[in-house]
Design a protein around this motif. Sequence first.
Motif, mmCIF file in Angstrom:
data_model
loop_
_atom_site.group_PDB
_atom_site.id
_atom_site.type_symbol
_atom_site.label_atom_id
_atom_site.label_comp_id
_atom_site.label_asym_id
_atom_site.label_seq_id
_atom_site.Cartn_x
_atom_site.Cartn_y
_atom_site.Cartn_z
ATOM 1 N N LEU A 198 -5.700 5.845 -2.183
ATOM 2 C CA LEU A 198 -5.980 7.110 -1.584
ATOM 3 C C LEU A 198 -5.989 7.146 0.023
ATOM 4 O O LEU A 198 -6.102 7.650 0.882
ATOM 5 C CB LEU A 198 -7.063 7.546 -2.656
ATOM 6 C CG LEU A 198 -7.231 8.276 -3.764
ATOM 7 C CD1 LEU A 198 -8.327 8.226 -4.377
ATOM 8 C CD2 LEU A 198 -6.355 9.377 -3.636
ATOM 9 N N ASP A 199 -6.427 5.595 0.124
ATOM 10 C CA ASP A 199 -6.766 5.471 1.875
ATOM 11 C C ASP A 199 -5.079 5.485 2.708
ATOM 12 O O ASP A 199 -5.518 6.197 3.727
ATOM 13 C CB ASP A 199 -6.960 4.161 1.787
ATOM 14 C CG ASP A 199 -8.437 3.881 1.116
ATOM 15 O OD1 ASP A 199 -9.505 4.831 1.245
ATOM 16 O OD2 ASP A 199 -8.846 2.930 1.125
ATOM 17 N N SER A 226 1.020 -1.642 -0.214
ATOM 18 C CA SER A 226 0.044 -0.417 -0.283
ATOM 19 C C SER A 226 1.087 0.918 -0.225
ATOM 20 O O SER A 226 0.068 2.027 -0.628
ATOM 21 C CB SER A 226 -1.081 -0.033 1.413
ATOM 22 O OG SER A 226 -0.090 -0.050 2.250
ATOM 23 N N LEU A 230 -8.557 1.281 -10.640
ATOM 24 C CA LEU A 230 -9.889 1.422 -10.146
ATOM 25 C C LEU A 230 -9.000 1.095 -8.529
ATOM 26 O O LEU A 230 -8.738 1.980 -6.906
ATOM 27 C CB LEU A 230 -10.943 0.902 -9.721
ATOM 28 C CG LEU A 230 -11.851 1.087 -8.678
ATOM 29 C CD1 LEU A 230 -11.778 2.995 -8.812
ATOM 30 C CD2 LEU A 230 -13.352 1.307 -9.792
ATOM 31 N N SER A 231 -8.842 -0.486 -7.725
ATOM 32 C CA SER A 231 -8.135 -0.847 -6.663
ATOM 33 C C SER A 231 -7.526 -0.064 -5.962
ATOM 34 O O SER A 231 -7.051 -0.094 -5.124
ATOM 35 C CB SER A 231 -8.377 -2.320 -6.310
ATOM 36 O OG SER A 231 -7.054 -2.384 -7.660
ATOM 37 N N ASP A 232 -5.998 0.361 -6.900
ATOM 38 C CA ASP A 232 -4.956 0.486 -6.545
ATOM 39 C C ASP A 232 -5.468 2.292 -6.038
ATOM 40 O O ASP A 232 -4.298 2.247 -5.146
ATOM 41 C CB ASP A 232 -4.010 0.822 -8.043
ATOM 42 C CG ASP A 232 -2.869 -0.906 -8.110
ATOM 43 O OD1 ASP A 232 -3.013 -1.016 -7.128
ATOM 44 O OD2 ASP A 232 -2.821 -1.082 -9.558
ATOM 45 N N VAL A 233 -6.235 2.937 -6.982
ATOM 46 C CA VAL A 233 -6.560 4.084 -6.883
ATOM 47 C C VAL A 233 -7.375 4.458 -5.649
ATOM 48 O O VAL A 233 -6.962 5.228 -4.328
ATOM 49 C CB VAL A 233 -7.346 4.851 -7.898
ATOM 50 C CG1 VAL A 233 -8.304 6.475 -7.152
ATOM 51 C CG2 VAL A 233 -6.950 5.092 -9.514
ATOM 52 N N GLU A 234 -7.916 2.910 -5.127
ATOM 53 C CA GLU A 234 -8.653 3.085 -3.492
ATOM 54 C C GLU A 234 -6.826 2.890 -2.470
ATOM 55 O O GLU A 234 -8.204 3.557 -1.538
ATOM 56 C CB GLU A 234 -10.006 2.019 -3.885
ATOM 57 C CG GLU A 234 -10.632 2.404 -4.310
ATOM 58 C CD GLU A 234 -11.856 1.552 -4.801
ATOM 59 O OE1 GLU A 234 -11.572 0.684 -4.156
ATOM 60 O OE2 GLU A 234 -13.143 1.573 -5.026
ATOM 61 N N THR A 235 -7.051 2.457 -3.046
ATOM 62 C CA THR A 235 -5.538 1.657 -1.828
ATOM 63 C C THR A 235 -4.630 3.255 -1.336
ATOM 64 O O THR A 235 -4.441 3.227 -0.877
ATOM 65 C CB THR A 235 -4.942 0.326 -2.424
ATOM 66 O OG1 THR A 235 -5.702 -0.762 -3.144
ATOM 67 C CG2 THR A 235 -3.268 0.196 -1.644
ATOM 68 N N PHE A 279 -5.691 9.655 -11.826
ATOM 69 C CA PHE A 279 -6.820 7.878 -11.920
ATOM 70 C C PHE A 279 -7.026 7.296 -13.088
ATOM 71 O O PHE A 279 -6.541 6.083 -12.588
ATOM 72 C CB PHE A 279 -7.681 8.901 -11.643
ATOM 73 C CG PHE A 279 -7.439 9.959 -9.973
ATOM 74 C CD1 PHE A 279 -6.702 9.116 -9.211
ATOM 75 C CD2 PHE A 279 -8.536 10.573 -9.115
ATOM 76 C CE1 PHE A 279 -6.199 10.489 -7.678
ATOM 77 C CE2 PHE A 279 -8.564 11.321 -8.798
ATOM 78 C CZ PHE A 279 -7.484 11.555 -7.215
#
Length: 402
Positions: A78-79, A34, A71-76, A66
């Motif tokens: 940003l988190d 992450s 998409l999963s990497d963007v969420e990870t 972005f």
Amino acid sequence: MQDSAVVGTRRSRIADFLRQLDPDVRTALHFDDSAIIGADLLISMCRALLDTGSDQPWYDRLESTFEEFDLSDVETGLDYILEQTQNKDVAISWLNSFKGVNYNAFALRLLGARDFKRLVDAVKEDGAIVALAVRRGLRASMPFAVAWSDAISNMTENQRKAVSKADILGLDFVQIVIMADEAFGNKFISTLPMDLTTATADDLVGWRPDDMTEIVSTIRHLVADSSVKRLERENSQLVRKIRGAKDALAHSEDGISQAANSLIELIDRILREAFTKEQVMAWIEANLPDEPGLTYPDENGVDQPNKRAEVLCFVYRGGPTAREAHEHDNGQGPSLIHDVLARVIVATRKSLQGFKHGDAGTQEEKDQLFSLLAGLEGALLLGLSISQVGIKGDKLPDNLEA
């Protein structure tokens, strides 16, 4: 993930280096997946924001960034970024450990001299990009700080006290930004390889509190230009009122009264063309039914919205006032910034009324009117920025449609 060419040109040097290490080595260095994704996303975002040669608005550039990630990497990513920025203790602890002698000695033994130097160089290069983005972001807030300062200067002490949490109004945000810029430059900008970024000479020269008067004067011109441009996008005739007021002050013998009348008409016309009185009353009933001091009875005893109500409806774009409650805000009534801006514009209009007929033509009166004008331009810039009001042609919320 994108190919290595994209990684090498647009993304994080730290992430690029860490991906080449054995997973166990990365874990020993306290870098998990992450963190790598977060570093990649952060640097890509910073590079997009720093791309001043692009014709795209900054938000379109971010959106394009972005799209380069899964998409999963963007969420990870940003988190991870939000976790580091929101939990300052964790971020500071990580930075301190990374800069510490023990960590450096451990990393040197684990990686060897060559790879340890590559890691340090990667951290510094990524750090320089982030530092440049932070400095430009900090300075981009300065027009709003000046606009806020000029706007609240149009309020009397009693008017400030009428606003909830009035202690916030006593903060000098202009000085805070300048001091933060100076401290950031001394602690970070001066220690990083800024020559590896797109930093200009202006980016590298720190602001100092001693230069505040000159800085504010320069920024105030930007605020005035931005305010005029925003008004011009809505209605070019409104811009003529501001220009007419400035011309009157500069060239007319009775310029003070002319300027005051032009600015009063500007305020009234903005409000009149934004929403009708019937729409404002509907908005009050839907959003602020218990807020005092928003209406008055007309000669027939029918409640009508006063100027503060009209301005509040204007800065809210006729939208809802409800918001999430927290420790310092119960979520009821107008927010602090909306309430302050409404009161500023009302107070400015009231002050301008005093110049309509009491024009002695003194330099003191001109200075006072220029101060009111600066505050009005600041309030309009902030009001139009937070509301994105279309003075003409915007569709109203369903409950306000005629």
